[in-house]
Enzyme design. Sequence first.
Site, short mmCIF file in Angstrom:
data_model
loop_
_atom_site.label_atom_id
_atom_site.label_comp_id
_atom_site.label_asym_id
_atom_site.label_seq_id
_atom_site.Cartn_x
_atom_site.Cartn_y
_atom_site.Cartn_z
N GLN A 101 0.67 -1.00 0.05
CA GLN A 101 -0.01 -0.01 0.01
C GLN A 101 0.90 1.20 0.12
O GLN A 101 1.76 1.47 0.96
CB GLN A 101 -0.99 -0.05 1.45
CG GLN A 101 -1.95 1.05 1.20
CD GLN A 101 -2.77 1.18 2.34
OE1 GLN A 101 -2.52 1.60 3.68
NE2 GLN A 101 -4.00 0.71 2.54
N TYR A 149 -6.90 10.40 4.67
CA TYR A 149 -5.37 10.62 4.10
C TYR A 149 -5.41 11.56 2.80
O TYR A 149 -6.62 11.77 2.45
CB TYR A 149 -4.61 9.28 4.07
CG TYR A 149 -4.45 8.86 5.41
CD1 TYR A 149 -4.24 9.40 6.56
CD2 TYR A 149 -4.65 7.45 5.68
CE1 TYR A 149 -4.28 8.96 8.00
CE2 TYR A 149 -4.60 6.76 6.81
CZ TYR A 149 -4.43 7.56 7.97
OH TYR A 149 -4.27 7.02 9.14
N ARG A 197 -7.73 1.33 -2.05
CA ARG A 197 -8.35 1.22 -0.89
C ARG A 197 -9.03 2.53 -1.04
O ARG A 197 -8.43 3.69 -0.77
CB ARG A 197 -7.62 0.88 0.27
CG ARG A 197 -8.28 0.62 1.48
CD ARG A 197 -7.56 0.39 2.64
NE ARG A 197 -8.46 -0.76 3.70
CZ ARG A 197 -8.02 -0.69 5.05
NH1 ARG A 197 -6.79 -0.36 5.44
NH2 ARG A 197 -8.92 -1.67 5.49
N GLY A 300 -8.31 -8.49 9.98
CA GLY A 300 -6.89 -7.45 10.37
C GLY A 300 -6.70 -7.66 11.87
O GLY A 300 -5.68 -8.44 11.96
#
Length: 326
Positions: A101, A149, A197, A300
């Site tokens: 990522q 972000y 994502r 996760g």
Amino acid sequence: MNNILTPLKIKNIEIKNRVVLPPLVRFSMIEEDGYVTSKLLKWYEGIARDGVGMIIVEATCVSSDGKLRENQLGIWDDSFIEGLSKIALIGKKYEIPMLIQIHHAGFGKNIKDVEGTILDDILEKFVEAFKRAKKCGFDGIEIHGAHTYLLSQLNSRLWNTREDKYGGDFQKRMYFNKTLIERTRELFDENFILGYRMGGNEPSLIDGIEIAKYLEKLGVDLLHISTGIPEERFRQAAKIDNFPENYPEEKSFNLDWVIYMGVQIKKHLNIPVIGVRNIRTEEQVSYLIENNLLDMVAVGRAMIFTNRWMKKARESYLRRIKNETK
């Protein structure tokens, strides 16, 4: 009917089952210099050894001044290639596809005031980071466009009220994505996956669906649906009281509202969709896959807190199937 152990193929990449390790940032295993450590290698080897379908390596920053925290993996110059290559080799060793990522934390609500020259420079850094990621031997890249972000800030009509090429109407809010993908398209051959994502709510689910459809048109191979920049009223609107009619009623089976967004977005796409958030059990994964609600499911925190989660999930599924066929 697909199940948790059904293989999936994206381009030429063979994925053995439908479980994904999402990009969990392991701050405790990384020093402030941002280089790969032996602790981090041990973590990824343990996950790969147990046979998840795919691993997405944690948020790896394109710039030393774009990090979440000081101790975050970096990919902003060639000195990081050696360590990151060691992670990619783990995937090769266990025949587990690995994406990495690529990330920049951004500027929060101040995104509307950031100079265009700064965004131009960050865009260039993303392009160079993509090239390094391929040199490292990964099977693909996941662009981090979620969690408030940088790209999430640019994608959101709530925060991106810019009046230049990077913002304004939908097409301009997508300019960074479009330009980045166009400039790196030659990297993404049949052996290299382009994942993204994204926030399912940017700020609403309707916006998320529009973004997802646009990303598919740009050539994204795989979408991973998480959270974006929500207003509370939009987050509440994304919740659902129940899934299809056969949804299990036990409270312990509860599926998160973010999973619901992934389920809804998948209905509008022809590319595979990963759902994520608060998935803890094999039964939850199996329900989502067997009912064709998602193509893959990310597990996760349960991977951190449950020793050898994938091994136990595989055994649980096979045991349950055996009991059902008696």
